[in-house]
Structure formats: structure tokens, C-alpha cells
Motif scaffolding. Structure first.
Motif, PDB file in Angstrom:
ATOM      1  N   ARG A   1     -13.229  58.416  53.847  1.00 13.80           N
ATOM      2  CA  ARG A   1     -12.905  57.126  54.136  1.00 13.80           C
ATOM      3  C   ARG A   1     -14.263  56.199  54.289  1.00 13.80           C
ATOM      4  O   ARG A   1     -15.123  56.822  55.267  1.00 13.80           O
ATOM      5  CB  ARG A   1     -12.036  56.629  55.089  1.00 13.80           C
TER       6      ARG A   1
ATOM      7  N   GLY B   1     -13.798  52.956  47.574  1.00 10.85           N
ATOM      8  CA  GLY B   1     -12.537  52.975  48.327  1.00 10.85           C
ATOM      9  C   GLY B   1     -12.478  54.301  48.982  1.00 10.85           C
ATOM     10  O   GLY B   1     -13.209  55.353  48.574  1.00 10.85           O
ATOM     11  N   ASP B   2     -11.244  54.576  49.456  1.00  6.27           N
ATOM     12  CA  ASP B   2     -10.905  55.792  49.874  1.00  6.27           C
ATOM     13  C   ASP B   2     -10.913  56.938  48.717  1.00  6.27           C
ATOM     14  O   ASP B   2     -10.386  56.569  47.675  1.00  6.27           O
ATOM     15  CB  ASP B   2      -9.490  55.965  50.528  1.00  6.27           C
TER      16      ASP B   2
ATOM     17  N   ASP C   1      -5.252  56.592  47.539  1.00  3.12           N
ATOM     18  CA  ASP C   1      -4.247  55.619  48.384  1.00  3.12           C
ATOM     19  C   ASP C   1      -3.146  56.431  49.140  1.00  3.12           C
ATOM     20  O   ASP C   1      -2.392  57.052  48.266  1.00  3.12           O
ATOM     21  CB  ASP C   1      -3.750  54.413  47.390  1.00  3.12           C
TER      22      ASP C   1
ATOM     23  N   ASN D   1       0.205  57.319  50.963  1.00  2.00           N
ATOM     24  CA  ASN D   1       1.929  56.871  50.650  1.00  2.00           C
ATOM     25  C   ASN D   1       2.488  56.331  51.865  1.00  2.00           C
ATOM     26  O   ASN D   1       3.109  56.955  52.566  1.00  2.00           O
ATOM     27  CB  ASN D   1       2.553  58.000  50.214  1.00  2.00           C
ATOM     28  N   THR D   2       1.723  54.833  52.089  1.00  2.00           N
ATOM     29  CA  THR D   2       2.240  54.545  53.260  1.00  2.00           C
ATOM     30  C   THR D   2       3.787  53.929  53.426  1.00  2.00           C
ATOM     31  O   THR D   2       4.200  54.034  54.602  1.00  2.00           O
ATOM     32  CB  THR D   2       1.395  53.011  53.316  1.00  2.00           C
TER      33      THR D   2
ATOM     34  N   TYR E   1      -6.405  56.151  60.186  1.00  2.00           N
ATOM     35  CA  TYR E   1      -5.234  55.121  59.644  1.00  2.00           C
ATOM     36  C   TYR E   1      -4.750  54.384  60.778  1.00  2.00           C
ATOM     37  O   TYR E   1      -5.031  54.683  61.778  1.00  2.00           O
ATOM     38  CB  TYR E   1      -4.221  56.032  59.156  1.00  2.00           C
TER      39      TYR E   1
END
Length: 274
Positions: free
Chosen positions: A30, A74-75, A109, A111-112, A269
Motif C-alpha cells: 500500500r 494504487g494498492d 482491491d 473484497n470489502t 485497512y
């Protein structure tokens, strides 16, 4: 020590391809910073020591990670694969080997949606005991592949694996923890399983205690989560049996949120506690 970017460079004679003779790490990066880096390096060196495979220096690994992730906005997830290389006679490795390693970074990304709660199932497959390999992230992951092939229902996010004693070990790609009377526990992984890096950090921080549990005990736990160093923490809302029968349900996820609150900062996070 040879470095190759991508599977096209894998030699037919590579022992990692032929026998799974090697290790790998999958690291969340990150803003250019590798999360839980020291734990990934420590696990890699533990695997190298046990398998007798020489490893690149930590600086070489970090430089490779930085170079690969510089191409990603990005990540990112940085994957490193180390094999013993080529040579030997059949299963017998060469007395002096030149390890091969390759790496790659890809955009990522989390998996929120799974941070809100998931359905998991028990797998038919029973993990075999092999203390000599337990904990390390070696390349011979056929048990996990076979277990993951057991379901295609997209509503089921993860499968839980037991050993021959009927004790919980891990998920197909995540570690497991459960809560009893306010205390969080995780399996010891002395006989099988992968010792995840987020698990290691939580153990060091005192957020987890080693214990053992079977299916009945898990079903009566106050809370259950699966987690790893890339996806973070997924709370279980439902646990299904391998036959599709509902074994347990958790409607109040407040305890699960406390685990996320403790674990997610290790990955950068957010906590979901309001």
C-alpha cells in the motif's frame, strides 16, 4: 541465483514445477509500503531453512518488490516464488543448487463486501499431517486446490478444513479464529496448515491465543472469522456443513468487528466499528 518475471521463464527442469520444491509469499503493498514485511521475510526464511533452499538477501527481495510495485498505481499484491532450481536425480535434490526466483506485482482491491460478513462451509477434504512442512508456505498446495474445487456457489466465500482428528486447521486460503467469553483463539498448526503473517502479528500483539476446537465447538462459539494478510478479516455470518446443512449462524457481528478493529491496522485497512 536467477530472477525471472513471469511463468514464461520457468524451465521444464525446474524442481518447483516438477515437485513443488519451493516456497512463495503474497504480500499486500500500500502506497509502496509492504504490509507485514518482517513477518513475510521471517516465514520465507523459516521455509528456506527447513527445505534447505538458499534465499536472496532481504535487500534483494525488497528491491525486487519496490521495482515491481513501481509499475502499479494504487494498492498492489506482490507475489514472490522461490524454487530450488534445477538438477538432482529424481526426487533427490542436487548437493549444490542454484535457486530460482521470480516475482510480479498486480493491482489489487480488497473484497470489502466480505468485510461485512460471509457464508463459509466445511470441506470434505481432510488435511494430512506433516509437521515438517506445517506452517511454511510451500508450493505443494494440492490439498487446498482440491478443497476449493468442492464448491462453485458464489454465495460461499470460504471453506474450512479439518485434520484427521476432526480439529479445525484453517480455511482454503485464510486462517481462522473464534471467540469464547471475550477471548480470541486460533489453531496451533503443529501438524498442518499455513502460519499466516497477519496471524503471526496478532499472536505477537497478544490478540490471539493458541487452542484447538472441533466442528461442534466452533458452531457454539460466540464469533468466528477468517482472515489473511491480503484480504483482511471476513466475519462468518453462517457456517454450512459439507452436505449443505446450516450448522451455525451469527446475527450480531459486534464481536467480529472488534477483531477487525485489532487486525485491520496491520494492513492499513479501516476499522468497521462505528
Amino acid at each position: 541465483m536467477g530472477v525471472v518475471d513471469g511463468p514464461s521463464g520457468v524451465s521444464f527442469g525446474d524442481r518447483g514445477l516438477a515437485y513443488g520444491d519451493g516456497m512463495f509469499e503474497t504480500i499486500l503493498v500500500r502506497d509502496g509500503t509492504p504490509m507485514l514485511w518482517k513477518y513475510h521475510v521471517a516465514r520465507l526464511h523459516d521455509g528456506g531453512r527447513r527445505l534447505g533452499i538458499s534465499l536472496p538477501s532481504e535487500k534483494a527481495l525488497h528491491d525486487a518488490m519496490a521495482a515491481a510495485c513501481s509499475q502499479v498505481q494504487g494498492d498492489a499484491v506482490f507475489k514472490l516464488i522461490v524454487t530450488r532450481g534445477e538438477g538432482g536425480r529424481g526426487y533427490l535434490p542436487p548437493s549444490v543448487a542454484e535457486p530460482a526466483w521470480q516475482c510480479r506485482a498486480v493491482p489489487f482491491d480488497a473484497n470489502t463486501a466480505c468485510w461485512q460478513g460471509i457464508t463459509a462451509r466445511l470441506c470434505h477434504l481432510v488435511l494430512s499431517d506433516q509437521p515438517a512442512l506445517a506452517g511454511i508456505k510451500h508450493l505443494s498446495r494440492l490439498e487446498n486446490v482440491m478443497a476449493r474445487r468442492e464448491w462453485t456457489d458464489p454465495r460461499i466465500a470460504e471453506g474450512l478444513l479439518l485434520d484427521a482428528r476432526g480439529e479445525l486447521v484453517e480455511g482454503t486460503c485464510m486462517n481462522v479464529a473464534w471467540c469464547e467469553q471475550g477471548q480470541w483463539f486460533t489453531p496451533g498448526l503443529r501438524h498442518s496448515g499455513v502460519a499466516g503473517t497477519l496471524r503471526a502479528a496478532l499472536l505477537d500483539a497478544g490478540f490471539l491465543t493458541i487452542s484447538a476446537i472441533d466442528t461442534a465447538g466452533l458452531s457454539h462459539s460466540d464469533a468466528v472469522v477468517v482472515f489473511n494478510s491480503v484480504q483482511g478479516v471476513w466475519p462468518l455470518e453462517r457456517l454450512m456443513g459439507s452436505d449443505g446443512q446450516l450448522l451455525a449462524e451469527w446475527n450480531d457481528l459486534a464481536l467480529h468487528r472488534t477483531f477487525q478493529h485489532d487486525a485491520h491496522p496491520f494492513l492499513g485497512y479501516p476499522s468497521l466499528i462505528q
